[in-house]
Design a protein around this motif. Structure first.
Motif, PDB file in Angstrom:
ATOM      1  N   GLN A 132      -2.141  -0.833  -2.895  1.00 45.77           N
ATOM      2  CA  GLN A 132      -1.253  -1.995  -2.919  1.00 45.77           C
ATOM      3  C   GLN A 132       0.203  -1.574  -3.089  1.00 45.77           C
ATOM      4  OE1 GLN A 132      -2.867  -4.396  -6.057  1.00 45.77           O
ATOM      5  NE2 GLN A 132      -4.433  -5.346  -4.754  1.00 45.77           N
ATOM      6  N   LYS A 133       0.447  -0.639  -3.985  1.00 42.38           N
ATOM      7  CA  LYS A 133       1.814  -0.142  -4.146  1.00 42.38           C
ATOM      8  C   LYS A 133       2.295   0.548  -2.879  1.00 42.38           C
ATOM      9  CE  LYS A 133       1.567   0.532  -9.163  1.00 42.38           C
ATOM     10  NZ  LYS A 133       1.642   1.524 -10.273  1.00 42.38           N
ATOM     11  N   ILE A 136       3.329  -2.101  -0.319  1.00 40.30           N
ATOM     12  CA  ILE A 136       4.649  -2.674  -0.609  1.00 40.30           C
ATOM     13  C   ILE A 136       5.755  -1.708  -0.196  1.00 40.30           C
ATOM     14  CG2 ILE A 136       6.163  -3.435  -2.477  1.00 40.30           C
ATOM     15  CD1 ILE A 136       3.659  -4.445  -3.928  1.00 40.30           C
ATOM     16  N   ASP A 137       5.565  -0.436  -0.493  1.00 42.20           N
ATOM     17  CA  ASP A 137       6.570   0.563  -0.109  1.00 42.20           C
ATOM     18  C   ASP A 137       6.717   0.644   1.406  1.00 42.20           C
ATOM     19  OD1 ASP A 137       6.954   1.107  -2.772  1.00 42.20           O
ATOM     20  OD2 ASP A 137       5.581   2.819  -2.807  1.00 42.20           O
ATOM     21  N   GLN A 139       6.069  -1.767   3.596  1.00 43.35           N
ATOM     22  CA  GLN A 139       6.737  -2.973   4.071  1.00 43.35           C
ATOM     23  C   GLN A 139       8.244  -2.902   3.841  1.00 43.35           C
ATOM     24  OE1 GLN A 139       4.800  -6.224   2.102  1.00 43.35           O
ATOM     25  NE2 GLN A 139       2.963  -6.151   3.407  1.00 43.35           N
ATOM     26  N   THR A 140       8.643  -2.389   2.689  1.00 44.75           N
ATOM     27  CA  THR A 140      10.072  -2.236   2.412  1.00 44.75           C
ATOM     28  C   THR A 140      10.720  -1.267   3.389  1.00 44.75           C
ATOM     29  OG1 THR A 140       9.637  -2.672   0.066  1.00 44.75           O
ATOM     30  CG2 THR A 140      11.745  -1.652   0.632  1.00 44.75           C
TER      31      THR A 140
END
Length: 203
Positions: A132-133, A136-137, A139-140
């Motif tokens: 999950q982390k 997010i990374d 996507q950023t």
């Protein structure tokens, strides 16, 4: 340090038990260390004489052999018991077990399974959290790269197309003389002087 402790124990044994003690130690480098409350050589000679003259020397060696045989037999029995127990945990060799023994094995297996599942779930949750982390990374990073690409695509259009359009508009406009004033009309001082001269001549 251990050698000094051994020598100290030999000294304490000779004092507390009032025994004749001789200790010989060779280090790993071949250095000799010895202790005796009498004489090492005399103690060794006394030992040789006692072992030769003693009628029980054979019985002592036989007793040692019997002791080691018993210890070896105990170890073999323990190994066989552990191997049989492992087979029982795998569901093998269960024909000679009673209900109580089967329940004990079942309880051990259930306890082991619960621990294994708990550890597996812990690892799975940790892996999910990491993914999950990571998502997010990613996507950023994706948003940042898209913004950079869009900025790079807009930059050439602004640099190449805008000056050409402005030049085209200015060059295509028709010439109109009414948009321009004669240069002599911009000289206010000369005009005022001429009007003054005309007035004086008429007067």
């Amino acid at each position: 340090k251990r050698r000094n402790g051994l020598l100290k124990k030999a000294y304490e044994l000779s004092v507390l038990c009032e025994a004749e003690v001789a200790l010989i130690v060779f280090s790993s480098r071949g250095r000799l260390y010895e202790y005796s409350n009498n004489s090492v050589k005399k103690t060794i000679e006394r030992y040789k004489k006692a072992s030769t003259d003693s009628p029980n020397s054979g019985s002592v060696s036989e007793a040692n052999v019997q002791f080691y045989q018993q210890e070896a037999s105990k170890l073999r029995n323990q190994i066989a018991s552990l191997q049989n127990h492992n087979r029982n945990l795998l569901g093998e060799s269960l024909s000679n077990l009673n209900i109580r023994e089967l329940k004990q094995i079942e309880k051990k297996i259930e306890g082991g399974i619960s621990k294994i599942r708990a550890k597996k779930n812990e690892l799975l949750f940790a892996e999910i959290e990491y993914m999950q982390k990571r998502e997010i990374d990613l996507q950023t990073d994706n948003k940042y790269l898209r913004a950079m690409i869009a900025a790079n695509e807009r930059a050439p259009e602004h640099m190449n197309l805008m000056p050409a359009n402005e030049y085209h508009v200015m060059s295509s406009a028709p010439f109109d003389s009414r948009n321009f004033m004669p240069a002599n009309l911009l000289d206010h001082n000369n005009n005022y002087c001429r009007s003054d001269q005309t007035t004086l001549q008429l007067g």
